[in-house]
Design a protein around this motif. Sequence first.
Motif, PDB file in Angstrom:
ATOM      1  N   VAL A  51       0.856  -1.182   0.000  1.00 28.07           N
ATOM      2  CA  VAL A  51       0.000   0.000   0.000  1.00 28.07           C
ATOM      3  C   VAL A  51       0.897   1.239   0.000  1.00 28.07           C
ATOM      4  CG1 VAL A  51      -1.806   1.233   1.259  1.00 28.07           C
ATOM      5  CG2 VAL A  51      -1.690  -1.262   1.386  1.00 28.07           C
ATOM      6  N   VAL A  52       0.544   2.228  -0.813  1.00 28.35           N
ATOM      7  CA  VAL A  52       1.350   3.442  -0.872  1.00 28.35           C
ATOM      8  C   VAL A  52       0.821   4.456   0.140  1.00 28.35           C
ATOM      9  CG1 VAL A  52       2.152   5.298  -2.375  1.00 28.35           C
ATOM     10  CG2 VAL A  52       1.768   3.026  -3.311  1.00 28.35           C
ATOM     11  N   SER A  53       1.729   5.101   0.875  1.00 22.59           N
ATOM     12  CA  SER A  53       1.314   6.144   1.812  1.00 22.59           C
ATOM     13  C   SER A  53       2.312   7.298   1.767  1.00 22.59           C
ATOM     14  CB  SER A  53       1.189   5.565   3.225  1.00 22.59           C
ATOM     15  OG  SER A  53       0.540   6.500   4.062  1.00 22.59           O
ATOM     16  N   SER A  54       1.977   8.368   2.491  1.00 27.09           N
ATOM     17  CA  SER A  54       2.757   9.598   2.357  1.00 27.09           C
ATOM     18  C   SER A  54       3.330  10.046   3.688  1.00 27.09           C
ATOM     19  CB  SER A  54       1.858  10.697   1.800  1.00 27.09           C
ATOM     20  OG  SER A  54       2.369  11.952   2.144  1.00 27.09           O
ATOM     21  N   ALA A  55       4.498  10.687   3.647  1.00 26.91           N
ATOM     22  CA  ALA A  55       5.093  11.209   4.877  1.00 26.91           C
ATOM     23  C   ALA A  55       5.030  12.723   4.916  1.00 26.91           C
ATOM     24  CB  ALA A  55       6.542  10.743   4.990  1.00 26.91           C
ATOM     25  N   ASN A  56       4.378  13.349   3.946  1.00 24.79           N
ATOM     26  CA  ASN A  56       4.396  14.811   4.027  1.00 24.79           C
ATOM     27  C   ASN A  56       3.237  15.359   4.834  1.00 24.79           C
ATOM     28  OD1 ASN A  56       2.325  15.747   2.351  1.00 24.79           O
ATOM     29  ND2 ASN A  56       3.613  15.613   0.550  1.00 24.79           N
ATOM     30  N   SER A  57       3.162  16.695   4.945  1.00 24.62           N
ATOM     31  CA  SER A  57       2.337  17.234   6.027  1.00 24.62           C
ATOM     32  C   SER A  57       0.842  17.185   5.726  1.00 24.62           C
ATOM     33  CB  SER A  57       2.770  18.645   6.416  1.00 24.62           C
ATOM     34  OG  SER A  57       2.582  19.538   5.338  1.00 24.62           O
ATOM     35  N   ILE A  58       0.439  16.450   4.669  1.00 20.68           N
ATOM     36  CA  ILE A  58      -0.979  16.123   4.576  1.00 20.68           C
ATOM     37  C   ILE A  58      -1.328  15.069   5.623  1.00 20.68           C
ATOM     38  CG2 ILE A  58      -1.270  16.719   2.131  1.00 20.68           C
ATOM     39  CD1 ILE A  58      -0.989  13.794   1.438  1.00 20.68           C
ATOM     40  N   ASN A  59      -0.325  14.380   6.168  1.00 20.27           N
ATOM     41  CA  ASN A  59      -0.587  13.333   7.165  1.00 20.27           C
ATOM     42  C   ASN A  59      -0.775  13.939   8.553  1.00 20.27           C
ATOM     43  OD1 ASN A  59      -0.342  11.061   9.001  1.00 20.27           O
ATOM     44  ND2 ASN A  59       0.408   9.918   7.228  1.00 20.27           N
ATOM     45  N   TRP A  60      -1.865  13.571   9.195  1.00 17.59           N
ATOM     46  CA  TRP A  60      -2.171  14.082  10.541  1.00 17.59           C
ATOM     47  C   TRP A  60      -1.016  13.819  11.518  1.00 17.59           C
ATOM     48  CZ3 TRP A  60      -4.447  17.383  13.418  1.00 17.59           C
ATOM     49  CH2 TRP A  60      -4.533  17.184  14.791  1.00 17.59           C
ATOM     50  N   GLY A  61      -0.292  12.738  11.289  1.00 12.20           N
ATOM     51  CA  GLY A  61       0.830  12.396  12.162  1.00 12.20           C
ATOM     52  C   GLY A  61       1.951  13.416  12.138  1.00 12.20           C
ATOM     53  N   ARG A  62       1.969  14.257  11.118  1.00 15.74           N
ATOM     54  CA  ARG A  62       2.963  15.321  11.080  1.00 15.74           C
ATOM     55  C   ARG A  62       2.521  16.509  11.925  1.00 15.74           C
ATOM     56  NH1 ARG A  62       6.274  16.065   6.476  1.00 15.74           N
ATOM     57  NH2 ARG A  62       6.728  18.095   7.362  1.00 15.74           N
ATOM     58  N   LEU A  63       1.216  16.712  12.036  1.00 15.40           N
ATOM     59  CA  LEU A  63       0.714  17.922  12.695  1.00 15.40           C
ATOM     60  C   LEU A  63       0.679  17.801  14.215  1.00 15.40           C
ATOM     61  CD1 LEU A  63      -2.054  19.000  10.221  1.00 15.40           C
ATOM     62  CD2 LEU A  63       0.046  20.189  10.772  1.00 15.40           C
ATOM     63  N   ALA A  64       0.185  16.649  14.696  1.00 12.26           N
ATOM     64  CA  ALA A  64      -0.018  16.519  16.141  1.00 12.26           C
ATOM     65  C   ALA A  64       1.256  16.839  16.946  1.00 12.26           C
ATOM     66  CB  ALA A  64      -0.560  15.128  16.456  1.00 12.26           C
ATOM     67  N   PRO A  65       2.425  16.292  16.575  1.00 14.13           N
ATOM     68  CA  PRO A  65       3.610  16.569  17.396  1.00 14.13           C
ATOM     69  C   PRO A  65       4.066  18.028  17.348  1.00 14.13           C
ATOM     70  CG  PRO A  65       3.959  14.642  15.980  1.00 14.13           C
ATOM     71  CD  PRO A  65       2.713  15.321  15.507  1.00 14.13           C
ATOM     72  N   GLN A  66       3.603  18.770  16.326  1.00 15.71           N
ATOM     73  CA  GLN A  66       4.044  20.162  16.213  1.00 15.71           C
ATOM     74  C   GLN A  66       3.331  21.085  17.194  1.00 15.71           C
ATOM     75  OE1 GLN A  66       5.348  19.934  11.540  1.00 15.71           O
ATOM     76  NE2 GLN A  66       3.539  21.091  12.019  1.00 15.71           N
ATOM     77  N   ILE A  67       2.250  20.576  17.770  1.00 14.59           N
ATOM     78  CA  ILE A  67       1.523  21.373  18.755  1.00 14.59           C
ATOM     79  C   ILE A  67       2.361  21.542  20.035  1.00 14.59           C
ATOM     80  CG2 ILE A  67      -0.405  21.027  20.384  1.00 14.59           C
ATOM     81  CD1 ILE A  67      -1.922  20.119  17.724  1.00 14.59           C
ATOM     82  N   ILE A  68       3.180  20.499  20.290  1.00 13.95           N
ATOM     83  CA  ILE A  68       3.906  20.450  21.564  1.00 13.95           C
ATOM     84  C   ILE A  68       4.867  21.623  21.728  1.00 13.95           C
ATOM     85  CG2 ILE A  68       5.474  19.038  22.961  1.00 13.95           C
ATOM     86  CD1 ILE A  68       4.387  16.618  21.171  1.00 13.95           C
ATOM     87  N   TYR A  69       5.636  21.944  20.680  1.00 17.68           N
ATOM     88  CA  TYR A  69       6.685  22.952  20.902  1.00 17.68           C
ATOM     89  C   TYR A  69       6.131  24.353  21.073  1.00 17.68           C
ATOM     90  CZ  TYR A  69       6.886  22.659  15.677  1.00 17.68           C
ATOM     91  OH  TYR A  69       6.618  22.580  14.342  1.00 17.68           O
TER      92      TYR A  69
END
Length: 511
Positions: free
Chosen positions: A232-250
């Motif tokens: 299955v093809v998936s993406s690592a760029n910031s369309i992925n929710w997993g990129r956004l959640a950790p950015q809230i912390i800083y």
Amino acid sequence: MIYYKSTRGNGKRYAFSEAILKGIADDGGLFVPEILPQITLENLKLLQNTSYQEKSIFLLNLFQPDYANGIIRRIIHKAYSSNFDSAEIAPLVHLKNTLYVLELWHGPTSAFKDLALQIMPIFFSEALHKDNKKRISNDEKPLHYLILVATSGDTGKAALEGYKNKKDITIMVFYPHGHVSQLQELQMNTQEGSNVAVYSVDGDFDTTQSLVKDIFNDREFNNRLFSEYQTVVSSANSINWGRLAPQIIYYISSYLDLVDKKVIKLGEKIDIAVPTGNFGNILAAFYVKKMGLPIRKLICASNENNVLTEFLRTGIYDVSNRTLIQTPSPSMDILISSNIERLLFTIINNSEQVSRWMHELKADGKFEVDNRVKAILQQEFYADWVSNINCLQNIKKIFHETNYLMDPHTSVAQAVVEKYLKQDGDTLPMVICSTAHFAKFPNDVYKALKGDSAAPPADEFKTLELIFEYIRGGSVPKSISSLKNKRIRFNKKCNADIDLAENLIIENIVS
Ligand SMILES: *Cc1c(COP(=O)(O)O)cnc(C)c1O
């Protein structure tokens, strides 16, 4: 539990781990949380004087990820540890007057992408293994994932570092030939790991990105990958929710640092400035504001590709007459900022309207929001941009004023902040996101310090030496200095041809 749904609203709800594995919704929309958790002053008080890791555990848990608590704790401690060269992970440094720099480049690739991409791959592979266990117990074949990345330089390396040697995952990175710095290229081409591959593409970033998008959208090819290779093809760029959640912390950690430094009292407001490309980083700041962190304005800083300045001021997003301009801040050289879709959805909560705007953008290269949304954008954001020349001049000016050397992306933000301060009398403490270490961009930093006519040496390591001589202090981050002795593993260039790229994919999956 908090569920995730698509901005284009097919009504389905997904758990956190499902949103991360899928990356993008089936209807083409982006995943957003159904509700944004709130953070109270009492929460903030409890987080004061705790480590970055403890803050991360508390804040990520607010989003109710469907992982056992022990797993979250383990993931955080693995993601933020000695792989960062600062125990604070994201330290806040005083620049001058009311200005503070949030250094987001202490991770393994010296760019802010590490803050998310050290975590997201672990979330991703935990979810994949849970899913595969289920499949195996149902007598189905386990799945393999292919992470495809188009990068203008920083995302590629950060994703490679995050996904290297992860079981049942292959990662392939494509970057535009000649459009990344020599050191960024070397970072990628020397990448270690048994499941990684890197190619340069004959073309610019737009060409590279459309190549990768075309592969995502090639139904027949994706079906073949699934039926023949269980992939299955998936993406690592910031369309992925997993990129956004950790950015809230800083953002929350920087706020608490200002309280610690007695610059503000708990509950007082600050401003935040972000050098912006795909609108991922500043969107996290917007979410934090909606969650209740006392923020007055978000300052959206652009380079000469200033489509966001126009949009946030006029409500008109128009790329129909624009072509991408090369700037000293290549990670912001982008015209279609994907995360605008999440911003608009959060403001209007109307998936039909969001879909219409996104389809207009795709078809005509533009769309216009209504007056109510425009007023909200103008209220929440101050948007401005700086020219290539001003970006470099500002690096030198700030260095001579403060002895602090910033990279070109950070300089874009800082220069926009200077404009903001001139037009606004009532100053608040300002957090400026520093998104990369200057050593990643030696040629432009050298030109900035020595004047535009000064030609830097051909070898960027030599250029770095000269920069460090000039500033008399500091040292090259290990992520850069260690490249000198690393073996080049990848040096293949390919045409922006979908058949060719798809053959490369099959080769990599089979091997
Ligand atoms: C990716 C990147 C940006 C832009 O961030 P977005 O989240 O895409 O807006 C800015 N600066 C640097 C150094 C980057 O790598």
